[in-house]
Design an enzyme around this catalytic site. Sequence first.
Site, mmCIF file in Angstrom:
data_model
loop_
_atom_site.group_PDB
_atom_site.id
_atom_site.type_symbol
_atom_site.label_atom_id
_atom_site.label_comp_id
_atom_site.label_asym_id
_atom_site.label_seq_id
_atom_site.Cartn_x
_atom_site.Cartn_y
_atom_site.Cartn_z
ATOM 1 N N ASP A 70 8.237 -39.079 15.411
ATOM 2 C CA ASP A 70 9.619 -38.436 15.575
ATOM 3 C C ASP A 70 9.325 -37.527 16.838
ATOM 4 O OD1 ASP A 70 12.275 -37.660 15.728
ATOM 5 O OD2 ASP A 70 12.530 -37.510 13.879
ATOM 6 N N GLU A 101 21.317 -32.903 12.203
ATOM 7 C CA GLU A 101 19.878 -32.274 11.625
ATOM 8 C C GLU A 101 19.969 -31.235 10.628
ATOM 9 O OE1 GLU A 101 16.556 -33.457 14.036
ATOM 10 O OE2 GLU A 101 17.791 -34.787 15.300
HETATM 11 C C1 BGC Z 1 15.418 -37.146 15.040
HETATM 12 C C2 BGC Z 1 15.333 -38.550 15.193
HETATM 13 C C3 BGC Z 1 15.801 -39.011 16.809
HETATM 14 C C4 BGC Z 1 15.012 -38.459 17.506
HETATM 15 C C5 BGC Z 1 15.434 -38.711 19.040
HETATM 16 C C6 BGC Z 1 14.779 -36.295 16.441
HETATM 17 O O1 BGC Z 1 15.011 -35.006 16.253
HETATM 18 O O2 BGC Z 1 14.993 -36.690 13.929
HETATM 19 O O3 BGC Z 1 16.025 -39.449 14.108
HETATM 20 O O4 BGC Z 1 15.595 -40.426 16.838
HETATM 21 O O5 BGC Z 1 15.230 -36.732 17.788
HETATM 22 O O6 BGC Z 1 16.555 -38.119 19.669
HETATM 23 C C1 BGC Z 2 17.457 -33.537 21.371
HETATM 24 C C2 BGC Z 2 17.525 -34.520 20.269
HETATM 25 C C3 BGC Z 2 16.439 -34.116 19.441
HETATM 26 C C4 BGC Z 2 16.177 -32.803 19.196
HETATM 27 C C5 BGC Z 2 14.979 -32.379 18.154
HETATM 28 C C6 BGC Z 2 17.513 -32.372 21.045
HETATM 29 O O1 BGC Z 2 17.242 -31.253 22.204
HETATM 30 O O2 BGC Z 2 18.643 -33.739 22.244
HETATM 31 O O3 BGC Z 2 17.487 -35.695 20.761
HETATM 32 O O4 BGC Z 2 16.501 -35.012 18.244
HETATM 33 O O5 BGC Z 2 16.299 -32.151 20.197
HETATM 34 O O6 BGC Z 2 14.807 -31.161 17.783
#
Ligand code: BGC
Ligand code: BGC
Length: 593
Positions: A282, A475
């Site tokens: 991830d 998230e």
């Molecule tokens: C998320 C994932 C996601 C990735 C890319 C992460 O923060 O946990 O689910 O695929 O970002 O955006």
């Molecule tokens: C991105 C997301 C990612 C996240 C992780 C964001 O800045 O746009 O895709 O999941 O950071 O913390």
Amino acid sequence: MDAGKSVDERAGALLGQMTLDEKIGEMAQIEKNAIDARTSAAFNVGSILSGGGGYPDPNTPQAWYDMVKSYQDAALGTRLGIPILYGVDAVHGHNNVAGATMFPQNVGIGATNDPALAQQVCAATAAEMNATGVRWDFGPVVAVPQDIRWGRTFEGYGERTDQVATLGAACIKGLQGSGLGADDTSAATAKHFIGDGGTAFGSSTSSGPNGPYLLDQGVDQVDEATLLKLFLPPYRSAIDAGARIVMVSYSSTTAGKVHGDRHLITDILKGQLGFIGFVLSDWGGVDQVVPGNYSASLEQGINAGIDMVMVPTDYVRFITTVKSGVQAGTIEQERIDDAVRRILRVKFEMGLFEKPMPAAGKASDVGADAHRAIARTAVAQSAVLLKTSGNLLPITSGRKVLLAGQGADDIGIQSGGWTITWQGSEGEITRGTTLRAALAARLGGNLAFDRNGAFPTGTKAEVGIVVVAERPYAEGVGDSSTLQLPDNDVAVIAKVRPLVKSLVVVVMSGRPVILGDVASADAIVEAWLPGTEASGLTDVLLGDKPFVGTTPYTWPKAPADAPRSGKAPCDGAVYPVGYGLDSTSKLLGPPAC
Ligand code: BGC
Ligand code: BGC
């Protein structure tokens, strides 16, 4: 390059020609804003991603296609001409793209409990992705959330392992169609392996833009037998359905970060489950394995079985660190070869060497009427009637209706997080039909709307509809200790109540919420996060379609009742999982608690 040979032969032959630098590049996934096409090719980067909100400027299907193609063309021009795989989070439709069809978030798909529909939704998502040149989806989420205070609850299909396994597999079949190499398919990613949704409240040590997380990225404090029983079956079904990519979870078990857990990734996933595809880490997830020590983190993560690393930005540091690890012997050469072979096999299987880009000129597939119709059906089937009385529903024609609430006329609110941007946002962020627009189209002059419920004195109507809504989040930002709706929204109920004979409250939320004053309404409809097609809600409210949705999560009495693992269905619950009514109050599942 001989398409007549098997995928294994081809991957083996290509691997045999690769230098260490090329292999390490192949294992790197970099965010598009961190690297341009020329640099990506210079470092032989194997994959590019758009993170949440990683859209091109302008955010149009054509600009997406051109963006992906520029990385692809550069990759094809390298010594070995290995095509890149471009990935996105298309978690409720191709959600970073303006004008795309936003389907209900997975919680709503769970409420439909309809695998055929889940498959259709994901097939339409793949078609919209292909129209923008993208053939890899970081979805479906096959978490089995056990505590709805988790901010990713809406990304999951529900709290029951078997239901998640069934709907996840259906989505994968939809994304991947008749086969990964077929036109308009997208490679699916089952995520996040493993224990996603099982972390203990208060166990997170991560934080986000608004402060510390509560559950997200925390620790699963259960023994391995319990962990595997709850969370492994969806991966078995995903693999059976043809999934070739698995993303690792940010969370930990009592043994430490899953990103560094060789037993779970290599012994269980690749060994016991026979997973032949590749494992993706991830976003920056590997970095957390040994806090403050990047090289030790990478060593442990790659040796544990991670094949592709979502770096996602500092590619130079990644490449040099992995290279010194291999040279020092702390990262196994065999592991590098296995990782690259796995990635190449998927690229060959997808036919990327023969057809590096999907057909051009399909921009009109994005947000196409046919896809919006599927979304509308999904919205109608996802609505859960929690409570009703007499013959209030459906709202028959000729009745005067007052509509109020912030979420009643806001595409951003009804779509939730992971919409255009990572966190989503309120307002007119993309094209779609709000509940207000959908009702106005059907009721015409019989509908009066005021966002705040401030109707002129003397206003009276037979029916009031008040929308109360969680505001968009994603998230850990959405981790909640209270599960409360915004006070302002709840206040609108009190304003509208005296003006109407009967009051319907529509809840838009990513999870069950504490109902409080909402419970006094004559009817309560849980709409989840329906996405862009709220006409699906008028279909059930006005009786064109029956209510068939049931809650995929237990409705807790109080926030402390949220953890469900090991509890009886009605222990600390208002409604048990599977509960729902039709408009005649007939139970569609078990009775209220
Ligand atoms: C998320 C994932 C996601 C990735 C890319 C992460 O923060 O946990 O689910 O695929 O970002 O955006
Ligand atoms: C991105 C997301 C990612 C996240 C992780 C964001 O800045 O746009 O895709 O999941 O950071 O913390």
